[in-house]
Design an enzyme around this catalytic site. Structure first.
Site, PDB file in Angstrom:
ATOM      1  CG  ASP A  23      -1.745   1.172   1.443  1.00 25.65           C
ATOM      2  OD1 ASP A  23      -1.626   2.140   0.664  1.00 25.65           O
ATOM      3  OD2 ASP A  23      -2.562   1.151   2.384  1.00 25.65           O
ATOM      4  CB  ILE A  24       1.518   3.866  -2.551  1.00 21.51           C
ATOM      5  CG1 ILE A  24       2.770   4.656  -2.943  1.00 21.51           C
ATOM      6  CG2 ILE A  24       0.277   4.728  -2.610  1.00 21.51           C
ATOM      7  CD1 ILE A  24       2.822   5.066  -4.389  1.00 21.51           C
ATOM      8  CG  ASN A  37      -9.299  13.364 -11.592  1.00 12.64           C
ATOM      9  OD1 ASN A  37      -9.379  14.584 -11.592  1.00 12.64           O
ATOM     10  ND2 ASN A  37      -9.682  12.630 -10.551  1.00 12.64           N
ATOM     11  N   GLY A  45      -9.539   4.500  -6.042  1.00  8.51           N
ATOM     12  CA  GLY A  45      -8.230   3.866  -6.215  1.00  8.51           C
ATOM     13  C   GLY A  45      -7.162   4.457  -5.309  1.00  8.51           C
ATOM     14  CB  VAL A  46      -3.505   4.843  -5.823  1.00  6.29           C
ATOM     15  CG1 VAL A  46      -3.346   5.735  -7.005  1.00  6.29           C
ATOM     16  CG2 VAL A  46      -2.327   4.969  -4.900  1.00  6.29           C
ATOM     17  CG  ASP A  47      -6.993  10.752  -6.437  1.00  3.72           C
ATOM     18  OD1 ASP A  47      -6.155  11.438  -5.837  1.00  3.72           O
ATOM     19  OD2 ASP A  47      -7.977  11.231  -7.009  1.00  3.72           O
ATOM     20  CB  THR A 133      -2.534  -0.388 -14.130  1.00  6.99           C
ATOM     21  OG1 THR A 133      -2.325  -0.192 -12.730  1.00  6.99           O
ATOM     22  CG2 THR A 133      -1.260  -0.113 -14.893  1.00  6.99           C
ATOM     23  CE1 TYR A 136      -9.045   8.078 -15.314  1.00 10.90           C
ATOM     24  CE2 TYR A 136      -6.809   8.854 -15.649  1.00 10.90           C
ATOM     25  CZ  TYR A 136      -8.123   9.106 -15.309  1.00 10.90           C
ATOM     26  OH  TYR A 136      -8.513  10.387 -14.968  1.00 10.90           O
TER      27      TYR A 136
HETATM   28  N1  AR6 Z   1      -1.350   1.592  -2.964  1.00 10.99           N
HETATM   29  C1  AR6 Z   1      -0.765   1.267  -4.132  1.00 10.99           C
HETATM   30  N2  AR6 Z   1      -1.466   1.039  -5.269  1.00 10.99           N
HETATM   31  C2  AR6 Z   1      -2.804   1.158  -5.196  1.00 10.99           C
HETATM   32  C3  AR6 Z   1      -3.493   1.498  -4.006  1.00 10.99           C
HETATM   33  C4  AR6 Z   1      -2.703   1.737  -2.852  1.00 10.99           C
HETATM   34  N3  AR6 Z   1      -3.237   2.087  -1.696  1.00 10.99           N
HETATM   35  N4  AR6 Z   1      -4.825   1.538  -4.276  1.00 10.99           N
HETATM   36  C5  AR6 Z   1      -4.981   1.201  -5.578  1.00 10.99           C
HETATM   37  N5  AR6 Z   1      -3.753   0.964  -6.133  1.00 10.99           N
HETATM   38  P1  AR6 Z   1      -6.063   3.799  -9.948  1.00 10.99           P
HETATM   39  P2  AR6 Z   1      -5.642   5.130 -12.547  1.00 10.99           P
HETATM   40  C6  AR6 Z   1      -3.417   0.552  -7.505  1.00 10.99           C
HETATM   41  O1  AR6 Z   1      -7.431   3.394 -10.344  1.00 10.99           O
HETATM   42  O2  AR6 Z   1      -5.921   3.867 -13.274  1.00 10.99           O
HETATM   43  C7  AR6 Z   1      -8.891   7.851  -9.560  1.00 10.99           C
HETATM   44  O3  AR6 Z   1     -10.262   7.971  -9.346  1.00 10.99           O
HETATM   45  C8  AR6 Z   1      -4.491  -0.041  -8.380  1.00 10.99           C
HETATM   46  O4  AR6 Z   1      -4.700  -1.404  -8.061  1.00 10.99           O
HETATM   47  O5  AR6 Z   1      -5.846   4.313  -8.580  1.00 10.99           O
HETATM   48  O6  AR6 Z   1      -4.467   5.965 -12.961  1.00 10.99           O
HETATM   49  C9  AR6 Z   1      -8.253   9.166  -9.989  1.00 10.99           C
HETATM   50  O7  AR6 Z   1      -8.857  10.267  -9.375  1.00 10.99           O
HETATM   51  C10 AR6 Z   1      -3.879   0.131  -9.754  1.00 10.99           C
HETATM   52  O8  AR6 Z   1      -2.954  -0.911 -10.019  1.00 10.99           O
HETATM   53  O9  AR6 Z   1      -5.479   4.934 -10.952  1.00 10.99           O
HETATM   54  C11 AR6 Z   1      -8.480   9.158 -11.468  1.00 10.99           C
HETATM   55  O10 AR6 Z   1      -9.771   9.624 -11.795  1.00 10.99           O
HETATM   56  C12 AR6 Z   1      -3.087   1.437  -9.625  1.00 10.99           C
HETATM   57  O11 AR6 Z   1      -3.008   1.714  -8.224  1.00 10.99           O
HETATM   58  C13 AR6 Z   1      -8.369   7.701 -11.835  1.00 10.99           C
HETATM   59  O12 AR6 Z   1      -8.685   6.967 -10.663  1.00 10.99           O
HETATM   60  C14 AR6 Z   1      -3.715   2.620 -10.318  1.00 10.99           C
HETATM   61  O13 AR6 Z   1      -5.131   2.543 -10.218  1.00 10.99           O
HETATM   62  C15 AR6 Z   1      -6.967   7.333 -12.230  1.00 10.99           C
HETATM   63  O14 AR6 Z   1      -6.957   5.999 -12.668  1.00 10.99           O
END
Ligand code: AR6
Length: 187
Positions: A23-24, A37, A45-47, A133, A136
């Site tokens: 977990d980052i 975004n 997600g991570v955001d 990933t 998006y």
């Molecule tokens: N630690 C590390 N990686 C994570 C965590 C975490 N706590 N949580 C999720 N991931 P995403 P995107 C991974 O969807 O595709 C948001 O709504 C996840 O499994 O977070 O760039 C933004 O506001 C995946 O492998 O980002 C944007 O609208 C990776 O992080 C949109 O999502 C990226 O997934 C961006 O989409």
């Protein structure tokens, strides 16, 4: 190359490139990168995890400094709130639309923008998630090759930052990054 089930490490000159499953928001580094975004609006997600763990100071700083958001393929800098970092970078990767809409160039550009700003801010360590990933939809194997090749090229050319760590959420993402790293830096 050192390896156990959930970590991997290679040296690129004097720089270290690491993969870690986890977990980052639990990481400690000069810079933690968020997958944002272009409106810099709080998402999932991570955001969502970064804003929740870091607290409201991060969004307040973004709204004050970047009312027009951030273009895809770029990144902006905020305070880190409660996270164990000096800064949070908000990188905007592309939405996957089949691969013929400049997605590879935009993803590489998002990583390069972060690495460049790490150097400009005289930071030494940065942790990245797997940008694009999740929500998006960028295919993990393609994203892994893109992210790692971009990073390795940057480290070879600039000989900095000292540490780049990818923090992958789950074994699927970790596996994709591990395979790509083995392809790019064969043992
Ligand atoms: N630690 C590390 N990686 C994570 C965590 C975490 N706590 N949580 C999720 N991931 P995403 P995107 C991974 O969807 O595709 C948001 O709504 C996840 O499994 O977070 O760039 C933004 O506001 C995946 O492998 O980002 C944007 O609208 C990776 O992080 C949109 O999502 C990226 O997934 C961006 O989409």
């Amino acid at each position: 190359m050192s390896q156990d089930p959930s970590t991997m490490m290679v040296s690129i000159g004097k720089c270290r490139l690491e993969l870690l499953q986890g977990d980052i928001t639990r990481q400690q580094a000069d810079v933690i990168v968020n997958a944002a975004n272009s409106a810099l609006a709080t998402g999932g997600g991570v955001d969502g995890a970064i804003h929740e763990a870091g607290g409201p100071a991060i969004l307040a700083d973004l709204q004050e400094k970047y009312p027009d958001g951030c273009p895809t393929g770029s990144a902006v800098v905020s305070v880190a709130g409660h996270l164990s970092a000096r800064y949070v970078f908000h990188a905007v990767g592309p939405i996957w639309r089949g691969g013929r809409h400049q997605e590879p160039a935009l993803l590489a550009s998002a990583y390069r923008s972060c690495l460049k700003q790490v150097m400009e801010l005289q930071c030494h360590s940065v942790v990245f998630p797997a940008i694009s990933t999740g929500i998006y939809g960028y295919p993990p194997d393609l994203a892994a090759n893109n992210a790692l090749k971009t990073t390795i090229d940057f480290l070879k050319w600039h000989k900095a930052p000292e540490l780049v760590r990818f923090v992958l959420y789950g074994s699927g993402a970790f596996g994709a990054w591990a395979r790509a790293l083995e392809d790019l830096v064969p043992r």
